[in-house]
Design a protein around this motif. Structure first.
Motif: not given
Length: 202
Positions: A110-112, A118-121, A130-131
């Motif tokens: 959720x923090x990520x 709010x993107x898919x996992x 992104x990482x």
DNA sequence: GCTAGGATGCTCT
DNA sequence: GAGCATCCTAGCC
């Protein structure tokens, strides 16, 4: 060899370290926040002998950490807006590094997601920029020691089932070398279909 | 699903 | 001044 990877793990050629890092867990601790992700995609950079490496033309202020002690982070800023994170390898004075390209999020999802919009996992950590955004890694983490308590890598016993190799991504030099390694079939890769697959290993 | 193009600023020549 | 180890969106199948 369970737990936090010791310095000697990194004191080997970048290509060897890169392959061995697949399946390991990257841990990021910041205050109360604890984030974890499994390494599913990496690239090896062989320093002064590698035209694709930032260290190819010898040390500069920017690449100094790559020539330093193995087991530290090399973080750089690119395209005016993204950070990428590497782990320094080889012996001190030799500029090897492994770029961390993609993670399977394990903890702190959720923090990520808050940082990544709010993107898919599968799209939280599937690329080097992104990482870094998901794990809040930037300039301040450049030169950080992986033996410390802020960022480190653990062996949790996970066994990489099938490792693929391909050309590295995004380079204009050194493209022909098969120095990108990934867990075959992982949905968390930066590219689902590698452009030029080279070999597989069980 | 795919591709093309733009954003944006640091690093080294 | 050129180039960059990238990402996102818009537009179009």
């Amino acid at each position: 060899m369970r737990g936090k990877l010791p310095r000697r793990f990194y004191e080997r050629p970048a290509v060897v370290v890169a392959r061995d890092l697949l399946g390991m867990t990257l841990v990021r601790k910041s205050g109360q926040e604890l984030l974890r992700g499994r390494l599913v995609e990496v690239e090896a950079y062989r320093g002064e002998t590698d035209p694709g490496s930032h260290a190819y033309r010898g040390p500069t202020p920017r690449t100094a950490v790559m020539f330093g002690t193995p087991g530290h982070l090399y973080v750089y800023f690119t395209y005016g807006m993204h950070y990428c994170v590497n782990v320094v390898t080889d012996e001190t004075g030799v500029a090897g590094a492994v770029l961390l390209r993609a993670l399977e999020p394990l903890l702190g999802i959720e923090r990520m997601r808050m940082r990544r919009g709010n993107r898919p996992i599968t799209e939280l950590c599937n690329g080097p920029g992104k990482l870094c955004q998901a794990l809040d890694i930037g300039r301040e983490q450049n030169g950080l020691d992986l033996q410390g308590g802020e960022v480190w890598i653990e062996d949790d016993g996970y066994e990489a089932v099938e490792v693929g190799a391909s050309a590295r991504i995004g380079l204009s030099q050194g493209r022909e070398l098969p120095l990108r390694f990934f867990l075959v079939g992982s949905p968390y890769l930066s590219r689902r279909k590698p452009s030029t697959p080279v070999n597989h290993q069980p």
